[in-house]
Design an enzyme around this catalytic site. Sequence first.
Site, PDB file in Angstrom:
ATOM      1  N   ARG A  29      54.495 -23.517 -43.172  1.00  0.00           N
ATOM      2  CA  ARG A  29      55.523 -23.884 -44.142  1.00  0.00           C
ATOM      3  C   ARG A  29      54.969 -24.595 -45.379  1.00  0.00           C
ATOM      4  O   ARG A  29      55.140 -24.147 -46.496  1.00  0.00           O
ATOM      5  CB  ARG A  29      56.584 -24.807 -43.491  1.00  0.00           C
ATOM      6  CG  ARG A  29      57.382 -24.196 -42.371  1.00  0.00           C
ATOM      7  CD  ARG A  29      58.358 -23.145 -42.852  1.00  0.00           C
ATOM      8  NE  ARG A  29      59.485 -23.701 -43.563  1.00  0.00           N
ATOM      9  CZ  ARG A  29      60.618 -24.136 -43.017  1.00  0.00           C
ATOM     10  NH1 ARG A  29      60.760 -24.108 -41.702  1.00  0.00           N
ATOM     11  NH2 ARG A  29      61.607 -24.590 -43.752  1.00  0.00           N
ATOM     12  N   HIS A  75      60.910 -13.879 -43.746  1.00  0.00           N
ATOM     13  CA  HIS A  75      60.981 -15.351 -43.742  1.00  0.00           C
ATOM     14  C   HIS A  75      62.359 -15.814 -43.255  1.00  0.00           C
ATOM     15  O   HIS A  75      63.243 -16.114 -44.067  1.00  0.00           O
ATOM     16  CB  HIS A  75      60.713 -15.867 -45.161  1.00  0.00           C
ATOM     17  CG  HIS A  75      60.377 -17.331 -45.219  1.00  0.00           C
ATOM     18  ND1 HIS A  75      59.171 -17.840 -44.795  1.00  0.00           N
ATOM     19  CD2 HIS A  75      61.106 -18.398 -45.639  1.00  0.00           C
ATOM     20  CE1 HIS A  75      59.152 -19.137 -44.969  1.00  0.00           C
ATOM     21  NE2 HIS A  75      60.319 -19.513 -45.473  1.00  0.00           N
ATOM     22  N   TYR A 119      73.689 -15.115 -59.957  1.00  0.00           N
ATOM     23  CA  TYR A 119      73.769 -14.969 -61.414  1.00  0.00           C
ATOM     24  C   TYR A 119      72.436 -14.577 -62.049  1.00  0.00           C
ATOM     25  O   TYR A 119      72.417 -14.071 -63.159  1.00  0.00           O
ATOM     26  CB  TYR A 119      74.241 -16.281 -62.065  1.00  0.00           C
ATOM     27  CG  TYR A 119      75.612 -16.728 -61.617  1.00  0.00           C
ATOM     28  CD1 TYR A 119      76.720 -15.907 -61.778  1.00  0.00           C
ATOM     29  CD2 TYR A 119      75.797 -17.976 -61.034  1.00  0.00           C
ATOM     30  CE1 TYR A 119      77.980 -16.319 -61.366  1.00  0.00           C
ATOM     31  CE2 TYR A 119      77.051 -18.401 -60.621  1.00  0.00           C
ATOM     32  CZ  TYR A 119      78.133 -17.559 -60.788  1.00  0.00           C
ATOM     33  OH  TYR A 119      79.384 -17.972 -60.388  1.00  0.00           O
TER      34      TYR A 119
END
Length: 393
Positions: A29, A75, A119
Amino acid sequence: MAEKIVKTEYSEEMQKSYMNYSMSVITARAIPDARDGLKPVQRRVLYDMSELRLDHDKPHRKSARIVGDTMGKYHPHGDSSIYETLVVMSQNFKKGMALVDGHGNFGSIEGDGAAAMRYTEARLEKFAEEVYLKDLDKTVNFVPNYDETEKEPEVLPVRVPNLLINGAEGIAVGMSTSIPPHNLGEAIDATCLMIDNPDCTTEDLLTAMPGPDFPTGGELLYDAEELSAIYRTGRGSFKVQAKWRYVKEENLIEIYEIPYTTTVEAIMDKVAELVKGGKVKEISDMRDETDLTGLKLAIDLKRGTDPDKLMAKLFRMTPLRDSFACNFNILIAGMPRVMGVREILEEWTAWRMEGVRRRTYFVMKKKQDKLHLLKGLKRILLDIDRAIQIIRD
């Protein structure tokens, strides 16, 4: 079915579970790999974008599509961390070299966050295609993904020392990493210097790469011996302060570069707090005049104010001067280790040479297979009647 109860010590189970979790965070990570300088989520986002054919000359694709595809295939850790990674890789004020070409609101140096993933749109930068993803199938190993339904690259075949160029920051369990970004040309010069002269010292590398190069600019305050110690051991800190100029005609100070570790919003909030608290009385107004030409914070001064004394006070009391703590903690063969710059370059060059060797053997094998077919075709063409007779019989 008969119940099966396994008795175990609570402390032992907690210790075992916590250690497993800790190692997972460290290795999968938060800490970058020494070879490609990327964390797993960064590597997976870039690979998924190459799989979606989001090249620099192709149309942008919705960020939500990229995030969903990455999460579903490679992931499985939630969409927010994946989108945040995508955003950071597109921000040229966070990365020495941006890897993602973002279309829409991807945040700003002023502290604004990016718009929601539904967006915004994104595609790969040409730099990422040429330097991070080229010859992917020829140079690196592919490993199964989390549910073994897909294959993903173990590392990306990055052709430059990415750890130094784009830096890295991450907080794991019980450890962290913090590597400042460096100038692309200087990092390559330092690498070439070490390849040409394997016995070179850290001081020799400093002649080619004299220090970090933050994308936000700013002025480094450091002692040459301290910086040499940081590059040699991988630990230490130095200060970065804003760059400014005094405009005498308008009696104001313009700040046009700020430290890498802060934002315009944080600076303005702290200055406003000091003015309201009466600790800084020389300022009449402060405003953000950043436009397409670049960053600019304007500070209007009261009559008779000495700009040098005011800036010395602001450097002491605001984030206009800040420290950057270095901790070159990276993964070597899956294990965390703090290394100096020379060791990082040694690891990277050794891995890169192996990648070039693998690419050469891959291409050579393809050529040999093709040559085998051409030799067979040559023998057939030289005696076509016999070849036809063999087929007929």
